[in-house]
Design a protein around this motif. Structure first.
Motif, short mmCIF file in Angstrom:
data_model
loop_
_atom_site.label_atom_id
_atom_site.label_comp_id
_atom_site.label_asym_id
_atom_site.label_seq_id
_atom_site.Cartn_x
_atom_site.Cartn_y
_atom_site.Cartn_z
N PHE A 73 90.46 -4.66 32.81
CA PHE A 73 89.36 -5.61 32.88
C PHE A 73 89.07 -5.97 34.34
O PHE A 73 87.92 -6.01 34.77
N ARG A 74 90.12 -6.22 35.10
CA ARG A 74 89.94 -6.57 36.50
C ARG A 74 89.31 -5.42 37.30
O ARG A 74 88.47 -5.64 38.17
N ARG A 75 89.74 -4.20 37.02
CA ARG A 75 89.15 -3.05 37.69
C ARG A 75 87.67 -2.90 37.33
O ARG A 75 86.82 -2.65 38.17
N ARG A 76 87.37 -3.05 36.06
CA ARG A 76 86.01 -2.82 35.58
C ARG A 76 85.05 -3.87 36.12
O ARG A 76 83.93 -3.53 36.51
N TYR A 77 85.44 -5.13 36.11
CA TYR A 77 84.53 -6.19 36.48
C TYR A 77 84.79 -6.78 37.87
O TYR A 77 84.15 -7.73 38.27
N GLY A 78 85.73 -6.22 38.58
CA GLY A 78 85.99 -6.62 39.95
C GLY A 78 86.53 -8.02 40.10
O GLY A 78 86.28 -8.66 41.11
N ALA A 79 87.25 -8.49 39.11
CA ALA A 79 87.82 -9.84 39.21
C ALA A 79 88.94 -9.84 40.23
O ALA A 79 89.79 -8.95 40.25
#
Length: 81
Positions: A73-79
């Motif tokens: 999720f962090r990789r996908r949305y750049g969190a």
């Protein structure tokens, strides 16, 4: 309420055999099986899981993140962390 269209609301015993829990409540569910409960006979419904056997309520559950969902999720949305 219209007469004659509602199911019977009566005492029923729910039983979780894996958690060794039995409780008496009221319901409209029907069953051919019966059980003796404190001197009276009631229909019995066997359930697969209840608060006595569910991992969330017993503390035996665990969270398994096999795919690294948080990281994905962090990789996908750049969190940022």
């Amino acid at each position: 309420m219209k007469p004659g269209i509602h199911p019977d609301y009566r005492h029923v015993v729910f039983r979780d055999r894996s958690g060794d829990l039995t409780f008496l409540t009221r319901s409209t569910v029907t069953s051919e099986q019966t059980i003796e409960w404190e001197g009276d006979t009631y229909p019995v419904i066997d359930v697969d899981i209840s608060s006595a056997s569910h991992p969330f309520w017993t503390g035996r559950g665990r969270v398994v993140d096999t795919e690294g969902r948080v990281e994905r999720f962090r990789r996908r949305y750049g969190a940022e962390t």
